[in-house]
Design an enzyme around this catalytic site. Structure first.
Site, PDB file in Angstrom:
ATOM      1  N   HIS A   1       0.217 -16.826   7.165  1.00 28.15           N
ATOM      2  CA  HIS A   1      -1.009 -16.157   5.930  1.00 28.15           C
ATOM      3  C   HIS A   1      -0.760 -16.910   4.749  1.00 28.15           C
ATOM      4  O   HIS A   1      -0.942 -16.637   3.232  1.00 28.15           O
ATOM      5  CB  HIS A   1      -1.048 -14.464   5.041  1.00 28.15           C
ATOM      6  CG  HIS A   1      -0.498 -13.839   6.056  1.00 28.15           C
ATOM      7  ND1 HIS A   1      -2.110 -13.547   6.148  1.00 28.15           N
ATOM      8  CD2 HIS A   1      -0.116 -12.745   6.715  1.00 28.15           C
ATOM      9  CE1 HIS A   1      -2.184 -11.982   7.168  1.00 28.15           C
ATOM     10  NE2 HIS A   1      -1.172 -12.020   7.745  1.00 28.15           N
TER      11      HIS A   1
ATOM     12  N   ASN B   1      -5.931  -6.808   7.047  1.00 27.19           N
ATOM     13  CA  ASN B   1      -6.427  -7.706   8.220  1.00 27.19           C
ATOM     14  C   ASN B   1      -7.940  -7.991   8.222  1.00 27.19           C
ATOM     15  O   ASN B   1      -8.188  -7.007   7.641  1.00 27.19           O
ATOM     16  CB  ASN B   1      -5.513  -8.211   9.813  1.00 27.19           C
ATOM     17  CG  ASN B   1      -4.090  -8.762   9.578  1.00 27.19           C
ATOM     18  OD1 ASN B   1      -4.870  -9.749   8.564  1.00 27.19           O
ATOM     19  ND2 ASN B   1      -3.857  -8.754  10.751  1.00 27.19           N
TER      20      ASN B   1
END
Length: 487
Positions: free
Chosen positions: A54, A127
């Site tokens: 990320h 997510n």
């Protein structure tokens, strides 16, 4: 030829590298699992200074407003009244690439929201897909290694990507999501977000419920084809960042409607598959969506580094009325996320403005002192121990959530099997929901990567997974791979 024995860093042999140690077969993870903690702690320290996963992200401030009464399920203060608003900070990200990677790539997207509630910060880390590739955190470092740049070639290798998936049949569901039409969002504004994990809500009477979060985009779903993404990434590698920044600047404030699925805690044990398995969804016919509120983003950060890159989200940041479930991946992340931030940003990262709780002006009320970049002296005569005879903060005696029942012996256990647990059924269900055109694009996307794998046995293992999900699915992927390999 016998293989070498896998060991811990102290040289002790590893008995089980597939299952974390739990309190009984279905219980939460154990702090005594040295191998799990060692893998996660070392994994968190593999890169500096950007995030290992990320790394490439965008963020914005806004608010969450309650639109529906959910007080029968949770006593969380920020959800206790219709119309109540809570300030938030949201961060979106790609998963696998580095900080300098392009936005418009085929990759899951992180969807993290920090709620600055009156009872402390609540971090919801998820997510843009409701499922994930693995179900046990002990496999997470291995999974990410297989998707990242190869240590020899310095680039992502299809051999590594598909070899891991060949040995991880539970990844078939998420692979079907990733390779399908929703694998490349057109922007952060045009994708859904999911808590993905199963969490626990507790109401004022102490009743416990398990929940899943769904943030449905109010802008509508928009995605890119492989060809469109390649063109977009070439023209503007920062396409998602550009879109989010410019939309908010011109007053077009993106929003999502939050829904939850709710399962009474007593139902979990006898549900037809493991409700804490991150590779599976709960069918809506069993547990329909219930609307909770609306998330709106309306202010860009003044400084991307100070606010987006230094934002630290940890799923162990709960508030009263919300807590964990026995979801193994969630249990592992309760440790791993906070540990990653302590390493990357320092032990005092919670004093940074973007991370500081609004509920306690001046900083958290605890006995943490000193450390790198310390700004937490808390007064000339403040004590740094508890209990004490002075006016230091004291415990409440009120748990944030209901306790989780455990039984059995400690050790590494495979997750308990429910009557219809299966690694392939939901992947097949997803495939059968697709139109003929969607199926064709899915097959082409899979074959494009799988056909580049050098080992026939790895290809055959992956084909077997798609065949187990749906015979037509497997047949079409097999034929597409054959054609590409013959060219």
């Amino acid at each position: 030829m016998s293989k070498r024995v896998l060991t811990t860093e102290s040289g002790a042999p590893v008995a089980d590298n597939q299952n974390s140690a739990t309190a009984g077969a279905g219980g939460p993870l154990l702090l005594q699992d040295q191998h799990l903690l060692e893998k996660l702690a070392r994994f968190n320290r593999e890169r500096i200074p950007e995030r290992v996963v990320h790394a490439r992200g965008s963020g914005a401030y806004g608010h969450f407003e309650v639109t529906d009464d959910v007080t029968g399920y949770t006593h969380a203060g920020f959800l206790d009244a219709v119309g109540k608003r809570t300030e938030v900070f949201a961060r979106f990200s790609t998963v696998a690439d580095s900080l300098g990677g392009a936005d418009a790539v085929r990759d899951p997207r992180g969807f993290a929201v920090k709620f600055y509630t009156e009872e402390g910060n609540y971090d919801l880390v998820g997510n843009n897909t409701p499922v994930f590739f693995v179900k046990d955190p002990i496999k997470f470092p291995d999974f990410i290694h297989s998707q990242k740049r190869d240590p020899f070639t310095g680039k992502q290798e299809p051999d590594n990507v598909w070899d891991f998936w060949a040995h991880s049949p539970e990844a078939t569901h998420q692979v079907t999501w990733l390779m399908g039409d929703r694998g490349i969002p057109a922007s952060y504004r045009h994708m859904n977000g999911y808590g993905s994990h199963t969490y626990q809500w507790t109401n004022a009477e102490g009743e416990a419920f398990f929940v899943k979060y769904h943030f449905k985009t109010n802008q509508g779903i928009r995605c890119l084809s492989t060809e469109q993404s390649q063109e977009t990434a070439g023209k503007d590698p920062d396409s998602h960042q550009t879109d989010l920044l410019q939309a908010i600047e011109r007053g077009v404030h993106p929003s999502w409607t939050l829904y939850v699925q709710i399962m009474p805690a007593a139902e979990a044990a006898d549900y037809r598959f493991n409700p804490f398995d991150l590779t599976k969804v709960w069918p809506h016919r069993d547990h329909p969506l219930r609307r909770v509120g609306r998330l709106v983003l309306d202010r860009n950060p003044d400084n991307v580094f100070a606010e987006v890159e230094q934002a630290a989200f940890s799923p162990n940041n709960f508030v009263p009325g919300i807590g964990p479930s026995p979801d193994r991946m969630l249990q592992g992340r309760l440790f791993a996320y906070a540990d990653a931030h302590r390493y990357r940003l320092g032990v005092n990262h919670t004093l940074l403005a973007v991370n500081a709780p609004r509920a306690v002006p001046g900083g958290a009320h605890n006995y943490g002192r000193d450390g790198f970049m310390a700004a937490n002296a808390q007064g000339r005569h403040a004590k740094n121990y508890e209990p004490n005879s002075y006016d230091g903060p004291v415990e409440t005696g009120r748990p944030l959530s209901a306790p989780l029942a455990v039984n059995g012996h400690t050790g590494t256990h495979e997750a308990p099997q429910h009557t219809k647990d299966d690694d392939f059924f939901q992947a097949g269900e997803l495939y059968r929901l697709m139109s003929e055109e969607e199926k064709s694009r899915l097959v082409a996307n899979i074959a494009g990567g799988l056909s580049q794998v050098s080992r026939d046995d790895v290809i055959e293992e992956n084909l077997a997974h798609f065949q187990a999900a749906d015979p037509d699915y497997g047949r079409r992927v097999e034929e597409a791979v054959r054609v590409l390999r013959e060219d």
